[in-house]
Design an enzyme around this catalytic site. Structure first.
Site, PDB file in Angstrom:
ATOM      1  N   CYS A 194     150.123  65.040  65.018  1.00 52.54           N
ATOM      2  CA  CYS A 194     151.017  64.129  65.715  1.00 52.54           C
ATOM      3  C   CYS A 194     152.247  64.837  66.265  1.00 52.54           C
ATOM      4  O   CYS A 194     152.735  64.519  67.347  1.00 52.54           O
ATOM      5  CB  CYS A 194     151.454  62.996  64.792  1.00 52.54           C
ATOM      6  SG  CYS A 194     152.097  63.547  63.210  1.00 52.54           S
ATOM      7  N   GLU A 209     155.631  59.384  53.380  1.00 48.12           N
ATOM      8  CA  GLU A 209     156.210  60.021  54.573  1.00 48.12           C
ATOM      9  C   GLU A 209     157.387  59.215  55.089  1.00 48.12           C
ATOM     10  O   GLU A 209     157.502  58.967  56.300  1.00 48.12           O
ATOM     11  CB  GLU A 209     155.147  60.137  55.674  1.00 48.12           C
ATOM     12  CG  GLU A 209     153.913  60.928  55.247  1.00 48.12           C
ATOM     13  CD  GLU A 209     152.860  61.032  56.348  1.00 48.12           C
ATOM     14  OE1 GLU A 209     152.565  60.011  56.967  1.00 48.12           O
ATOM     15  OE2 GLU A 209     152.349  62.134  56.575  1.00 48.12           O
TER      16      GLU A 209
END
Lengths: 637, 637
Positions: free
Chosen positions: A402, A306
């Site tokens: 998130c 990521e």
């Protein structure tokens, strides 16, 4: 001091309104497991269980608490936008839960309280205890700043006091730091609001300790016999812990963590007047902006970590480009502006905001992108497992949620990004219709800003209040603007742009009116030739907005479209399109699919027909019939 | 009957020599764990343990035995190429181990014998028992055909007899088939060599049973309570078991399995005269060739299932394109030719052989590609984890070592692919300098073929022996050849190409000489516009060979190169280059990297400088200094 800013018109205000009116109630429902079809969050209930108000088991990830914190921070900022009694009740109810869930010693984290009570502080590398504390503290500061209610901040002060008994330079304490940064920034916020030295000390310690040899994360991992909370052990660079922060030269690892760290470093550099840290921030900024950032301002070239990979590796269809990473870049840019008022920081901030943050949420505020690739072929996302991490349509919620609450807290706090006050004056950074109350050393003024930004860039500033001395106001002239005109009280003034800003230094008087008319043209942008993925392609931008082609406007197979650089492009505001956007239209070509077979002799000249090409802002894509999308278009020679 | 064919010159012969002289000894060493730096195979030792000749535990995967079988099959074919006493000893030694390792009831599989003795036949879906049996049988047939030694085939006959007591249509038997096909083809081979009905019956059963409702694999999985041998459960389409084979219309799932199945289906269709199965084979062929095949003849667009995704999804840098899948396609094409002599099958076979099989092995025969992407940026393979499945350089061996021995068995048996005899005559399919002994109904002839194929295509055929009646010989004229001349005994003959072949029907006489001079030109090939990944690009081919640009010839950043379709290309045979290849040279352009920054205004016209572009055969790439490689080049308008 900037007393208050209120957005009262235009795109950012519309997005903020969606955040306040739609996202926050939606997210409160999500955190309370009340959104049908969405993965249950468990977040609020975890706190209820920890507070002894409910029975059951912890649900969700090791950092689930942070979703609540982000909601609370968003709710705090939303109070500045529009008071809402029921939302305020949610917050005070949560604060009460925090008070009850907090342990005698100040510890507060539902995962470890409910699930692994004996394992506190044994896995700073992976288990987000300091990350949760950071978000909780940031929210507490926001709530205190907005409402003056100290109760949440008191909870967090006890929590930080506890943390400082566990972690720190003193013998017997853990000489460590968190695997996911954010507490650094939060401590800076708390220090600036309360003036309490302990916050500054903790911030400084966490930054200075990071990546030192012998490496804390490696030692901690060894003491756990190599056991990982997750499915694999990430390398130290994933956590930005491979070197002391002042020796790091490339933007590396997980992109959200990286930018949260860099933002905290910039805070610390400014607060501590730390030149070596300032230099490190600038080096990392250059790496990120000059080598590793998508044209949209998005960050992250690989799904696996990521995050960042290496210079010029910016694949479009498998871009990770997490919404949170763009939010983190906005934070980093904002802190760099505080450190040093260069227009470039504002340029990147607005690029990331308009084209990497805003795409994360649907027009209605109830669906979200976690990953924001620059090229989407929905059938490939669905049927080619290598792209299974890409959702071709926004989703109602995520197991790892998130992004949605992070979006909410940024959108609800956009008013904080319009102006920046420094010793040498006030800086106008982001533009948008708004009112601002500013206290200057020479007296209080209020500024009423009007204009069509980002669809046009003729911004009008009307002033009220008189200063008793000259006071400087700096207005950002974005790098995309090649020509601008400044008119003060009806008279053209010749203002030179210096490092991205024009400056007016004067005794301000009620009735002053300043017009900054920045010419906005359609730009065809190419990437550095080292970016293999963008070879032979152009992106189309107008002002701060990156455009894209969607199947909804252009039919399927966008890769068959070609456009000539410099071709005439018509820009038109369409009030009924995608919530009101400027759409672009140009003449281009569509290559013909003249083959029945898979391969065939290439004709000497490409066979193509003229076709209109319509482009819409990238942030607004995916709000109509699902289909293909491309930011980078094939250019004609 | 084709008595014997021997390649005696040219590229295929060179590759075969490398296989026989280098790959086989190397692979024998690898199977015996004697290659330094390579992952240990355990393969031979597993049989030793099972035979009671060694102590220890099974090493390797559930299908590790198949590596030995493939080696043995290759060794059998190699005996046709060049006798070698020590290699023959290896084989006979292995056969003795098989005899000892085989259980009383005929069962033979070291995984289940050594590791999971109670679990035989409980996981046909995943655990490759029938796959191992298939490779073992195929090798036994090859050994018998080449040497007349029946001992290995006897072992396998007992094994098949045992399998037929366990699996079959009768009540009490498992109504199943293997998750990884190959036994179907092997049974066809065994049937054709021995004439024994049981092989035909098993082949037919396995094909007809596959994919029927209720689904055997699902039922088996349920009876194991959903437990998987691997890390995840693949969908039924992965195994081509989602529908009965006659209802399958798209090439789906794992590409090697798919083509092994299709090849077996084509065998069964021919042997059984089964029209519905023939129709299914043709439908699947069309799907594969018209929608899902790389220009190199490679198959597999995703790493995750190592297989097909959907129509026109052919990404280049993350192509899976497993070497074994191309080998499987050669098998499928060969079987289709046997079913129906259409030149297209030969065209695809040679495309796959030259540009998807041969790239799998280094010039020296000791390093291998498992995955063959059409675009490689080594830094991305190394530093972007999304591409971690791509090795930018050939590797000495693999934990899952299916490809190297599969390559060996194909290369050692290339002589079987030159000619095909059918009722209506002899077909010349692949070209290469060689001698062949053919028994025709009209008498025996021998054919001496000379020519520079694939670098040129003027092939000369000299005949010995006289036929007492006219006999037809068909010569394939590949679709890439637009112009050819046929000269028989010095006289031009007008031969019409019908379905990919020209035919000579005559009483052959000693001294007959036929020259087929096929004009070979450089071709610029484009993909169907639906292939997003190839938009605006061309591939350069010459004859059956696909070319590529390498960094070694063209410098870094191949994506900055552009070439004009139809530009003059010089083809030159370079005997010291890459083992002797025709290289291509053309004038193209290199786009300038005029930007210091990551993004900038695109100039109206691309700024570029003239540059020579050198292309080498794709199969030979990666044999020099490691670097970038691209098959598809950006075309100029």
């Amino acid at each position: 001091m900037i007393r208050s800013v209120k957005l009262d018109g235009g795109l950012l205000r519309n997005k903020q309104r969606v955040a306040v009116e739609k996202m926050l109630p939606y997210q409160w429902a999500a955190l309370n497991d009340q959104v049908e079809g969405a993965e249950p969050s468990g977040c609020v209930n975890n706190f209820k269980i920890a507070a002894g108000k409910a029975k059951g088991e912890h649900v969700g990830l090791v950092f689930q608490d942070s979703d609540a914190a982000k909601y609370l921070e968003a709710a705090a900022w939303a109070e500045q936008v529009k008071h809402d009694a029921s939302r305020r009740k949610n917050v005070t109810q949560m604060i009460k839960l925090f008070e009850k869930a907090q342990m005698e010693d100040g510890y507060l984290n539902t995962w470890y309280t409910l699930k692994e009570p004996g394992k506190r502080w044994t896995n700073l590398r992976e288990c987000h205890e300091l990350y949760v504390a950071g978000h909780m503290l940031e929210a507490a500061v926001a709530w205190f700043r907005t409402t003056g209610d100290r109760s949440y901040l008191d909870v967090m002060e006890r929590n930080i006091d506890h943390i400082m008994t566990v972690i720190g330079p003193e013998e017997g304490k853990i000489h460590g730091y968190g695997g996911h940064e954010v507490l650094e920034m939060a401590c800076a916020s708390a220090y600036e609001v309360t003036g309490q030295e302990k916050y500054r000390a903790l911030m400084t310690y966490l930054i200075d300790e990071r990546g030192k040899e012998p490496n804390f994360f490696d030692e901690e991992l060894n003491s756990r016999n190599g056991e990982s909370h997750w499915s694999r052990n990430w390398p130290l660079s994933y956590f930005q812990a491979h070197k002391p922060v002042r020796e790091q030269t490339d933007a590396d690892g997980h992109a959200v963590r990286a930018c949260y760290l860099y933002a905290g470093m910039a805070d610390a550099a400014r607060i501590n007047g730390d030149d070596s840290l300032t230099a490190a921030c600038k080096t990392l900024w250059r790496s990120l902006v000059d080598k590793r950032m998508y044209v949209t301002g998005a960050l992250g070239s690989t799904n696996v970590i990521e995050g960042f990979t290496f210079d010029y590796d910016l694949p479009n269809e498998r871009a990770y480009s997490e919404t949170c990473a763009a939010i983190a870049l906005v934070f980093f840019a904002q802190r760099m502006l505080r450190l040093e008022p260069a227009g470039e920081y504002g340029d990147v901030m607005e690029r990331a905001l308009y084209s990497a943050v805003l795409p994360g949420v649907s027009e209605e505020g109830d669906k979200f992108f976690y990953v924001n690739p620059l090229s989407v072929w929905p059938e490939a996302c669905q049927k080619n497992n290598d792209l299974q991490f890409v959702a071709a349509q926004r989703q109602p919620w995520f197991g790892c949620a998130c992004c949605p609450p992070n979006l909410a807290r940024l959108l609800c706090s956009l008013q904080n990004y319009l102006y920046l006050q420094r010793d040498d004056g006030l800086y106008a950074i982001l533009y948008g219709s708004s009112t601002a109350q500013v206290e200057t050393p020479a007296g209080q003024i209020s500024i009423r800003q009007r204009g069509g930004y980002p669809w046009s860039a003729r911004q009008v500033f009307e002033f009220e209040g008189d200063t008793n001395e000259p006071y400087s106001i700096f207005f950002r002239v974005p790098a995309w603007c090649k020509k601008y005109e400044a008119v003060l009280n009806g008279q053209t003034v010749a203002l030179v742009c210096d490092n991205g800003f024009v400056r007016l230094n004067r005794r301000w008087q009620t009735g002053d009116k300043f017009v900054l008319d920045m010419k906005m043209e359609v730009r065809f942008v190419r990437a550095n030739a080292a970016v293999r993925a963008d070879a032979g392609k152009v992106a189309v931008l107008r002002g701060p907005v990156v455009y894209c082609a969607e199947e909804a406007d252009n039919g399927a197979n966008l890769s068959a479209l070609t456009i000539s650089v410099g071709t005439k492009v018509t820009a038109q505001y369409c009030k009924d399109l995608l919530g009101g956007v400027v759409a672009l239209e140009a003449k281009g070509h569509r290559e013909l699919a003249a083959l029945d077979t898979l391969y065939g002799d290439a004709p000497r000249h490409i066979e193509r027909v003229k076709t209109p090409i319509r482009l819409v802002p990238y942030f607004a894509w995916g709000n109509r019939t699902p289909g293909e999308m491309d930011v980078w278009l094939r250019r004609e020679d």
